[in-house]
Structures are given as C-alpha cells and as structure tokens.
Scaffold this motif. Structure first.
Motif, PDB file in Angstrom:
ATOM      1  N   PHE A 118       0.862  -1.144  -0.072  1.00  0.00           N
ATOM      2  CA  PHE A 118       0.035   0.149   0.009  1.00  0.00           C
ATOM      3  C   PHE A 118       0.958   1.163  -0.145  1.00  0.00           C
ATOM      4  O   PHE A 118       0.678   2.342  -0.715  1.00  0.00           O
ATOM      5  CB  PHE A 118      -1.051  -0.098   1.158  1.00  0.00           C
ATOM      6  CG  PHE A 118      -1.799   1.216   1.466  1.00  0.00           C
ATOM      7  CD1 PHE A 118      -3.000   1.349   0.631  1.00  0.00           C
ATOM      8  CD2 PHE A 118      -1.397   2.184   2.262  1.00  0.00           C
ATOM      9  CE1 PHE A 118      -3.913   2.365   0.726  1.00  0.00           C
ATOM     10  CE2 PHE A 118      -2.152   3.396   2.304  1.00  0.00           C
ATOM     11  CZ  PHE A 118      -3.416   3.704   1.540  1.00  0.00           C
ATOM     12  N   ILE A 119       1.899   1.275   0.980  1.00  0.00           N
ATOM     13  CA  ILE A 119       2.905   2.549   0.852  1.00  0.00           C
ATOM     14  C   ILE A 119       3.520   2.651  -0.486  1.00  0.00           C
ATOM     15  O   ILE A 119       3.470   3.695  -0.803  1.00  0.00           O
ATOM     16  CB  ILE A 119       3.683   2.272   2.228  1.00  0.00           C
ATOM     17  CG1 ILE A 119       3.325   2.214   3.504  1.00  0.00           C
ATOM     18  CG2 ILE A 119       4.826   3.184   2.083  1.00  0.00           C
ATOM     19  CD1 ILE A 119       3.898   1.939   4.607  1.00  0.00           C
ATOM     20  N   ILE A 120       4.020   1.527  -1.014  1.00  0.00           N
ATOM     21  CA  ILE A 120       4.799   1.744  -2.150  1.00  0.00           C
ATOM     22  C   ILE A 120       3.788   2.209  -3.390  1.00  0.00           C
ATOM     23  O   ILE A 120       4.123   3.159  -4.070  1.00  0.00           O
ATOM     24  CB  ILE A 120       5.349   0.182  -2.619  1.00  0.00           C
ATOM     25  CG1 ILE A 120       6.434   0.021  -1.583  1.00  0.00           C
ATOM     26  CG2 ILE A 120       5.952   0.371  -3.955  1.00  0.00           C
ATOM     27  CD1 ILE A 120       7.136  -1.481  -1.836  1.00  0.00           C
ATOM     28  N   VAL A 121       2.685   1.491  -3.501  1.00  0.00           N
ATOM     29  CA  VAL A 121       1.795   1.809  -4.645  1.00  0.00           C
ATOM     30  C   VAL A 121       0.946   2.794  -4.535  1.00  0.00           C
ATOM     31  O   VAL A 121       1.141   3.966  -5.334  1.00  0.00           O
ATOM     32  CB  VAL A 121       0.701   0.634  -4.975  1.00  0.00           C
ATOM     33  CG1 VAL A 121      -0.136   1.036  -6.180  1.00  0.00           C
ATOM     34  CG2 VAL A 121       1.432  -0.560  -5.375  1.00  0.00           C
ATOM     35  N   VAL A 122       0.457   3.357  -3.238  1.00  0.00           N
ATOM     36  CA  VAL A 122      -0.428   4.577  -2.955  1.00  0.00           C
ATOM     37  C   VAL A 122       0.117   5.697  -2.796  1.00  0.00           C
ATOM     38  O   VAL A 122      -0.251   6.566  -3.101  1.00  0.00           O
ATOM     39  CB  VAL A 122      -1.696   3.837  -1.969  1.00  0.00           C
ATOM     40  CG1 VAL A 122      -2.459   5.249  -1.717  1.00  0.00           C
ATOM     41  CG2 VAL A 122      -2.462   2.949  -2.577  1.00  0.00           C
ATOM     42  N   ILE A 123       1.168   5.527  -1.819  1.00  0.00           N
ATOM     43  CA  ILE A 123       1.911   6.885  -1.425  1.00  0.00           C
ATOM     44  C   ILE A 123       3.023   7.200  -2.228  1.00  0.00           C
ATOM     45  O   ILE A 123       3.079   8.200  -2.589  1.00  0.00           O
ATOM     46  CB  ILE A 123       2.183   6.684   0.144  1.00  0.00           C
ATOM     47  CG1 ILE A 123       1.012   6.558   0.874  1.00  0.00           C
ATOM     48  CG2 ILE A 123       2.759   7.719   0.641  1.00  0.00           C
ATOM     49  CD1 ILE A 123       0.940   6.187   2.530  1.00  0.00           C
ATOM     50  N   TRP A 124       4.051   6.317  -2.360  1.00  0.00           N
ATOM     51  CA  TRP A 124       5.548   6.506  -2.969  1.00  0.00           C
ATOM     52  C   TRP A 124       5.155   6.708  -4.383  1.00  0.00           C
ATOM     53  O   TRP A 124       5.748   7.628  -4.966  1.00  0.00           O
ATOM     54  CB  TRP A 124       6.384   5.426  -2.638  1.00  0.00           C
ATOM     55  CG  TRP A 124       6.596   5.376  -1.128  1.00  0.00           C
ATOM     56  CD1 TRP A 124       6.394   6.069  -0.076  1.00  0.00           C
ATOM     57  CD2 TRP A 124       7.700   4.207  -0.522  1.00  0.00           C
ATOM     58  NE1 TRP A 124       7.004   5.729   0.938  1.00  0.00           N
ATOM     59  CE2 TRP A 124       7.955   4.717   0.869  1.00  0.00           C
ATOM     60  CE3 TRP A 124       8.548   3.310  -1.037  1.00  0.00           C
ATOM     61  CZ2 TRP A 124       8.750   4.048   1.584  1.00  0.00           C
ATOM     62  CZ3 TRP A 124       9.217   2.591  -0.109  1.00  0.00           C
ATOM     63  CH2 TRP A 124       9.422   3.076   1.048  1.00  0.00           C
ATOM     64  N   THR A 125       4.372   5.691  -5.043  1.00  0.00           N
ATOM     65  CA  THR A 125       4.256   5.850  -6.783  1.00  0.00           C
ATOM     66  C   THR A 125       3.518   7.037  -6.811  1.00  0.00           C
ATOM     67  O   THR A 125       3.903   7.682  -7.859  1.00  0.00           O
ATOM     68  CB  THR A 125       3.844   4.679  -7.096  1.00  0.00           C
ATOM     69  OG1 THR A 125       4.771   3.432  -6.670  1.00  0.00           O
ATOM     70  CG2 THR A 125       3.815   4.539  -8.667  1.00  0.00           C
ATOM     71  N   SER A 126       2.209   7.072  -6.474  1.00  0.00           N
ATOM     72  CA  SER A 126       1.273   8.044  -6.815  1.00  0.00           C
ATOM     73  C   SER A 126       1.581   9.520  -6.348  1.00  0.00           C
ATOM     74  O   SER A 126       1.368  10.653  -6.533  1.00  0.00           O
ATOM     75  CB  SER A 126       0.076   7.566  -6.505  1.00  0.00           C
ATOM     76  OG  SER A 126      -0.169   7.739  -4.919  1.00  0.00           O
ATOM     77  N   GLY A 127       2.485   9.532  -5.092  1.00  0.00           N
ATOM     78  CA  GLY A 127       2.834  10.838  -4.488  1.00  0.00           C
ATOM     79  C   GLY A 127       1.597  11.477  -3.633  1.00  0.00           C
ATOM     80  O   GLY A 127       1.567  12.433  -3.370  1.00  0.00           O
TER      81      GLY A 127
END
Length: 484
Positions: A118-127
């Motif tokens: 979730f952190i990688i896809v929703v927060i880090w990747t999308s900003g």
C-alpha cells in the motif's frame, strides 16, 4: 551456560536502550532511504556513485540482514524495543496471558506485506499526501510535543495508541503484523548464513522455546529455524532446559555473542564512517562554492506582472482554486474561487489574509487544518509562477552565501545557502538544537538542492525538523532576492 545466556540477554537489553536514546530515528532513517532508492529507480535517475553515501545506513543494515538475519529488529530498532518494554510491563503489572491462535497468527503476519505494498503503490508511486497525518512514526516523533501535534497527526496518534494496546497483549505486536520494514527484512533474511539449530529428536514435549518466541514461530516443528520472522532475540536459547537450542553459522555452532557483536560493531562502525565522510563532502562542497561565488548582481526589474492569476492546489481534497491579484509587484488580494474541503475550512479565511499581510506563502498553517492550509499555499504559488516576469536577462537570485533561520523541533535552526548562477548549489546546516529527527538534517538539504526548491517531502518521523530546514532555506533565499 546460564551465565553466558544471562550476559547475552543483558547485552541485548543494553543495546536496545542505547539505540533507543542515541538513535531513536534509525527506523525512520532506513525507511526514508528505502523510499529515496525506490523514487530514484522509478524516475530513472539512480546513480550508485553519487547517491551511495545517502543510502549508507540502509545498505549496511540490509547487508547485515542478508548475512546474519534480523539483528536490526531484535537489537537496534526503537519500535521493537518499545514493543518489548510495553509487553514486559503489561505482563508484570496486569499478568496478561493472551495467546494468539497459531493459524490466526500465521494469517495476520501477511498484513505487513499488504501495508508495505500500500505504501509503495498508493503513497510512494502516486505521491499521494492524503495519508501524511496517519503516520505513526511522525506521531511518535512528536510525543514530547503532543499538545501541539495531536491536531496535525490525529490519525497517527490513533494508530500509535492501537500499536501500544496491541503490544500490551501480544509480544512484538507491531513487528509481527504491521511493520512494513519488517516485511522487507523477512524477505532479505531468508538466505542468511546464521541459523538457530534445534534438533527435534533431542527435544522433550515441553514446547518452551515456541511459547517464549517473541515472533510466535512454531519452533517445535523445526530442526533449524529458517523463518524470516526470526529477529535473533535468542530467547529460545535462554529458556531451553536441555540446552538443545544453539546458534549455527555455516554448519558450525558458535557462541551467540559473536555474531551479535559483529552485527552491532559493523553497523556502528560503518555508520560513523559514513557520517565523517558525509561531513567532509558537505564542507568540501561548501568551500568550493564559496570560493567561486561572485558579488551581488542587482536589477531594477519587477518580479511579477500586474493582473489577476488563477492557481490550483490540493488540500484535503483536490481542485482547491484561488485567484491572486498582483499590483505594483505586490500581492493585493487572495480569493478562494472554489474548493472541495470538508474539514479545516477555517484555513480558507485565515491563510489568504496571512499571505497578503506577509507578502509570502511561507506562513504558519492553521492548527487542525494543515492540509487545507498547504493546499492554499500551493495554489497561490501556482498563480505566482504564472505572474512571474520571464526575462532571460533577469536573475531570480543574487550570487552569494546567505544565512537563514527556522524553527524545527526547537528554535534557532540555522542554515547557510549558497547561490551561484541563479541556482542553489549548497545548503549547509550551520547550527541546530534538534534532539530528535536528526536524519532530516542530512536528507532535506540534499533534496532541496536536487529539486532546486524548498517544496520537498518531509522526512517521516522528522516532520518538524524538516519544516524548520525548509523555513530557514526560504529565509536565506528571501535575502538572495532582495533588490532583484
């Protein structure tokens, strides 16, 4: 043997307390370096030679984990230590004997991988910044300023409370089920050369090792502990009545003190060396830039064109639109044109007035309305960028070295910003009174130089220090723009 075991557990406790007080930000630092690595790979600008000093702490811990296993989790991690202390106190005071069913425990352990994804896809990747206030690490970093921070990190404090309650009943609750960094370490430690050997044909029916395992591993099923969940706490060695549980490295039984000492010494040594090298690189860069800086280049041209400009920002929700009026190079009015904010609406009336009064978007956020406040500032900056006079002969900044002051966790955070050919070439922390969140002192200046902007992501768990550095750099740059 009892004396050796007692010494081992005593040293582990000393290590946990030492890192808790001396490097409480270590978990956050490693996680932020992992984020930086991912971001660089995602953007295609990863350069091993230039970036390795910034990732040294993470790289060292990862290498130790791959070779020896999760010593970080069992011996160095602040969150792990606090989980241990809460559980020990709860067990002594409340006599808790709560036990999670083995099948339920096995299923819940997958939750940390879901959180990491979730952190990688929703927060880090999308900003996505919508979850910034839900960070338990940021909330933990503000525990000594809880009255001032609880409005900004309400979600984070709620999660922190849940973690504390869980830790009171389940040993290593956070580490078992919720830790995203633990998910990474579980994968990395699969190939480690250090194993815990426990021959079942020499075991009795007691299951004492399993019942005392901090991570709830079913040790009674194993001759060697290969599980990535193992955090090398070595409690199973301490409690075994038959002395059947041993540390084994490459097929040889060894005193558990040996790999423990190697892991801790390797990390502290490399980390200290990295700090010295980083300081040398910063000073070298500062000296070179100072030598090449030129006299102030003044200009009589205006910074902004007169008119009304529309800007868009993102508050609690997207599409926060403002209209900014410029007259004689001054902001004369900031009007909220439209917004989708459901909370923090007091910022809609307060922040525009502050921006007009200070002639700057660098204003204090409204407590309890942080994201809305930042959304308005972002929208005004967008409008001002359209109003800027794009004259190739006009420089935005005067060359030179400028000192600025900001307030992080504590006041008087001082920086020296070097500007050359209209670019920020160096940001040096001159002095600070920060007691926590010190990883931001290394990370944020580099981010500002890289982006040529103070609009960078705060270091998780060091938000106030990060903002203090940005504030101080903005103060420096405001001096560099005088008489432009």
């Amino acid at each position: 043997m009892k004396k050796t075991i007692s010494k081992l557990q005593g040293l582990r406790l000393i290590s946990q307390i030492m890192f808790l007080f001396l490097m409480p930000e270590l978990f956050t630092l490693i996680f932020n370096q992992l984020k930086k690595l991912y971001s660089m790979i995602l953007k295609g600008n990863f350069d091993v030679i230039s970036v390795w000093p910034q990732l040294l702490t993470m790289s060292t811990i990862f290498i130790i984990t791959i070779i020896f296993g999760r010593f970080f989790c069992g011996w160095l991690c602040t969150f792990g230590a606090i989980n241990d202390f809460i559980y020990i106190i709860s067990k002594k005071v409340f006599k808790t004997k709560f036990k999670v069913d083995e099948k339920v425990d096995s299923i819940l352990k997958y939750l940390k991988y879901v959180i990491l994804l979730f952190i990688i896809v929703v927060i880090w990747t999308s900003g996505n910044t919508a979850f910034d206030s839900y960070s338990p690490w940021d909330a933990f970093a503000q525990v000594d300023n809880i009255s001032g921070a609880i409005a900004e990190y309400t979600g984070g404090f709620i999660l922190l409370a849940i973690i504390a309650i869980g830790a009171a009943f389940i040993e290593r609750f956070f580490c078992r089920y919720l830790c995203p960094l633990g998910a990474v370490f579980t994968i990395l430690s699969k190939a480690r050369i250090l194993k815990i050997k426990k021959l079942r044909d020499k075991c009795g029916p007691c299951r004492i090792c399993t019942n005392n395992c901090s991570m709830g591993i079913k040790l009674y099923e194993m001759d060697k502990v290969n599980s990535g969940e193992c955090i090398n706490c070595f409690k199973c060695i301490a409690v075994c009545p038959r002395k059947n549980t041993k540390v084994n490295v490459l097929g040889e039984d060894v005193n558990p003190l040996l790999p423990s000492a190697i892991a801790i010494a390797a990390f502290t040594g490399v980390n200290a060396l990295g700090g010295v090298m980083n300081d040398g690189m910063v000073n070298h860069s500062s000296n070179n830039t100072a030598a090449s800086s030129s006299n102030v280049n003044k200009s009589e041209q205006k910074k902004y064109k007169d008119g009304t400009y529309t800007g868009v920002g993102k508050g609690k929700n997207p599409d926060l639109k403002v209209a900014v009026t410029i007259k004689d190079d001054k902001i004369t009015n900031v009007e909220i044109v439209s917004n989708n904010e459901t909370k923090g609406k007091e910022a809609l009336s307060t922040i525009p007035n502050k921006i007009v009064d200070t002639q700057s978007t660098d204003v204090d956020v409204v407590s309890g309305a942080t994201m809305t406040s930042k959304g308005i500032m972002e929208a005004v900056n967008d409008a001002l960028s359209q109003a800027e006079i794009k004259d190739v002969n006009q420089k935005k900044y005067n060359d030179g070295i400028y000192t600025g002051i900001g307030q992080g966790k504590n006041p008087d955070l001082k920086v020296a910003v070097t500007v050359k050919d209209d670019k920020i070439t160096n940001v040096e922390i001159v002095s600070n009174n920060e007691t926590k969140g010190k990883e931001a002192l290394e990370v944020i200046p580099k981010e500002i130089i890289e982006k040529q902007s103070t609009d960078v992501d705060a270091v998780s768990g060091a938000t106030m220090t990060s903002k203090g550095i940005m504030m101080a750099v903005k103060d420096s740059l405001s001096q560099a723009t005088k008489n432009n």
